[in-house]
Design a protein around this motif. Structure first.
Motif, PDB file in Angstrom:
ATOM      1  N   PRO A   1       0.838  -1.213   0.000  1.00 47.67           N
ATOM      2  CA  PRO A   1       0.000   0.000   0.000  1.00 47.67           C
ATOM      3  C   PRO A   1       0.868   1.257   0.000  1.00 47.67           C
ATOM      4  O   PRO A   1       2.000   1.245   0.488  1.00 47.67           O
ATOM      5  CB  PRO A   1      -0.799  -0.121   1.303  1.00 47.67           C
ATOM      6  CG  PRO A   1       0.057  -0.962   2.190  1.00 47.67           C
ATOM      7  CD  PRO A   1       0.774  -1.931   1.295  1.00 47.67           C
ATOM      8  N   HIS A   2       0.316   2.331  -0.538  1.00 42.55           N
ATOM      9  CA  HIS A   2       1.045   3.597  -0.650  1.00 42.55           C
ATOM     10  C   HIS A   2       0.326   4.695   0.115  1.00 42.55           C
ATOM     11  O   HIS A   2      -0.904   4.670   0.269  1.00 42.55           O
ATOM     12  CB  HIS A   2       1.162   4.010  -2.115  1.00 42.55           C
ATOM     13  CG  HIS A   2       2.029   3.118  -2.932  1.00 42.55           C
ATOM     14  ND1 HIS A   2       3.312   3.445  -3.288  1.00 42.55           N
ATOM     15  CD2 HIS A   2       1.806   1.885  -3.456  1.00 42.55           C
ATOM     16  CE1 HIS A   2       3.850   2.473  -3.991  1.00 42.55           C
ATOM     17  NE2 HIS A   2       2.944   1.511  -4.117  1.00 42.55           N
ATOM     18  N   ILE A   3       1.095   5.686   0.539  1.00 39.15           N
ATOM     19  CA  ILE A   3       0.519   6.909   1.089  1.00 39.15           C
ATOM     20  C   ILE A   3       1.015   8.062   0.234  1.00 39.15           C
ATOM     21  O   ILE A   3       2.216   8.168  -0.052  1.00 39.15           O
ATOM     22  CB  ILE A   3       0.879   7.116   2.572  1.00 39.15           C
ATOM     23  CG1 ILE A   3       0.218   8.402   3.099  1.00 39.15           C
ATOM     24  CG2 ILE A   3       2.385   7.114   2.816  1.00 39.15           C
ATOM     25  CD1 ILE A   3       0.262   8.535   4.611  1.00 39.15           C
ATOM     26  N   VAL A   4       0.109   8.900  -0.235  1.00 38.19           N
ATOM     27  CA  VAL A   4       0.472   9.954  -1.190  1.00 38.19           C
ATOM     28  C   VAL A   4      -0.104  11.298  -0.732  1.00 38.19           C
ATOM     29  O   VAL A   4      -1.253  11.374  -0.294  1.00 38.19           O
ATOM     30  CB  VAL A   4      -0.025   9.627  -2.614  1.00 38.19           C
ATOM     31  CG1 VAL A   4       0.691   8.405  -3.160  1.00 38.19           C
ATOM     32  CG2 VAL A   4      -1.527   9.415  -2.649  1.00 38.19           C
ATOM     33  N   PRO A   5       0.695  12.364  -0.828  1.00 36.30           N
ATOM     34  CA  PRO A   5       0.151  13.707  -0.571  1.00 36.30           C
ATOM     35  C   PRO A   5      -0.682  14.159  -1.750  1.00 36.30           C
ATOM     36  O   PRO A   5      -0.368  13.848  -2.904  1.00 36.30           O
ATOM     37  CB  PRO A   5       1.414  14.568  -0.419  1.00 36.30           C
ATOM     38  CG  PRO A   5       2.458  13.850  -1.202  1.00 36.30           C
ATOM     39  CD  PRO A   5       2.136  12.385  -1.132  1.00 36.30           C
TER      40      PRO A   5
END
Length: 310
Positions: free
Chosen positions: A200-204
């Motif tokens: 999973p990714h976290i993106v601004p």
């Protein structure tokens, strides 16, 4: 002031009405009573021999003459504002000015501290008003909305979101690196492409939900499972969100490196997929190019941007 039978102050009202054809909203925006705006609209209609605004259902819309006048009136006012703002012999050490800047958290957190230090040393009378793009939610592009309707002096945003209607200069360019929790075993010893897409990714994000830090988010969003992508408008929350999770943050190198240097729980890894570099662009109103204060401050932004990655 009058010019050929028209009070030029009426053009300020006309510009506002052509931008937002609502007497009530324009009255609030200009801090003038609604009857006064209605009276000024009547004078404008008489001068141009045209209704300018016509009823369409419950709303007002621009007449053909109003549509034709809109760009000319706006351009004239911008030139007038630029002319009245010019102060010959501009000296930053003695000047007292305030510049407004709309930008992302990346710019606010990594570039503007350098700008503030430069102003403190060279121009103590010049101050900043920082705005984020959440204040400019509208159908128009955020750069256009900020510069034209809200009168912001400069906008800084990824080149993907820049406006073709305003002058621009590249401000920051950076490649990407990935940031992970130090004990994220899936990313050890190296992060490969298969693992990159599986985790999973976290993106601004920007105000419209678009990925703020990556010029093209296809690789990250379209091929990754959408439900496994965490989106956040809060850049500074990302290092805390990574701890104890399998999340990956793909960030401009100067951001990822600064976060990793400040938090021993995080680890930098090379991005295993090719991504176009981030390019942040500064934009401003064309009409203000003749103001030496604007030219000076734009140069300050460009100079400080060269030091961001240092």
């Amino acid at each position: 002031m009058r010019y050929r039978s028209i009070d030029l102050n009426l053009l300020v009202v006309l510009d506002a009405l052509l931008d937002d054809p609502s007497v009530t909203r324009v009255a609030d925006r200009l801090n003038v009573g609604q009857p006064a705006i209605s009276a000024m609209l009547a004078k404008l209609r008489e001068h141009f021999g045209d209704p300018l605004l016509v009823q369409a259902g419950r709303k007002l819309t621009l007449s053909p003459v109003g549509l034709e006048l809109k760009p000319a009136v706006h351009a004239w006012l911008e030139r007038a504002r630029a002319l009245t703002a010019v102060k010959p012999g501009f000296d930053p050490a003695c000047a007292e000015r305030r510049f407004s800047i709309a930008c992302s958290e990346i710019v606010a957190g990594f570039l503007l501290p350098l700008v503030s230090m430069r102003l403190a040393a060279e121009a103590p009378g010049i101050s900043l008003d920082l705005r984020n793009f959440s204040a400019f939610r509208a159908a128009r592009p955020p750069a256009v909305e900020a510069l034209e309707r809200h009168g912001v002096d400069f906008v800084v945003l990824p080149s993907l979101f820049m406006s073709a209607e305003h002058p621009r200069r590249p401000l920051l360019t950076a490649h990407y690196r990935c940031l992970v929790w130090r004990r994220n075993r899936a990313a050890l010893p190296l992060l490969d492409e298969e693992t990159f897409y599986s985790l999973p990714h976290i993106v601004p994000t920007l105000l419209d939900g678009s990925v703020a830090s990556i010029e093209s988010d296809d690789a990250l969003i379209h091929r990754a499972q959408r439900e496994r992508v965490v989106r956040t408008e809060h850049l500074l929350a990302i290092p805390f969100a990574l701890r104890g999770t399998p999340l990956i943050a793909t960030l401009p190198s100067f951001v990822a490196e600064r976060f990793a240097a400040r938090d021993t729980e995080l680890r930098l890894v090379d991005c295993p997929i090719p991504l176009p570099p981030l390019t942040e662009v500064v934009q401003w109103q064309q009409a203000r190019d003749n103001d030496p204060a604007y030219v000076w401050f734009k140069d300050v932004l460009l100079d400080c941007a060269r030091c961001v990655k240092a």
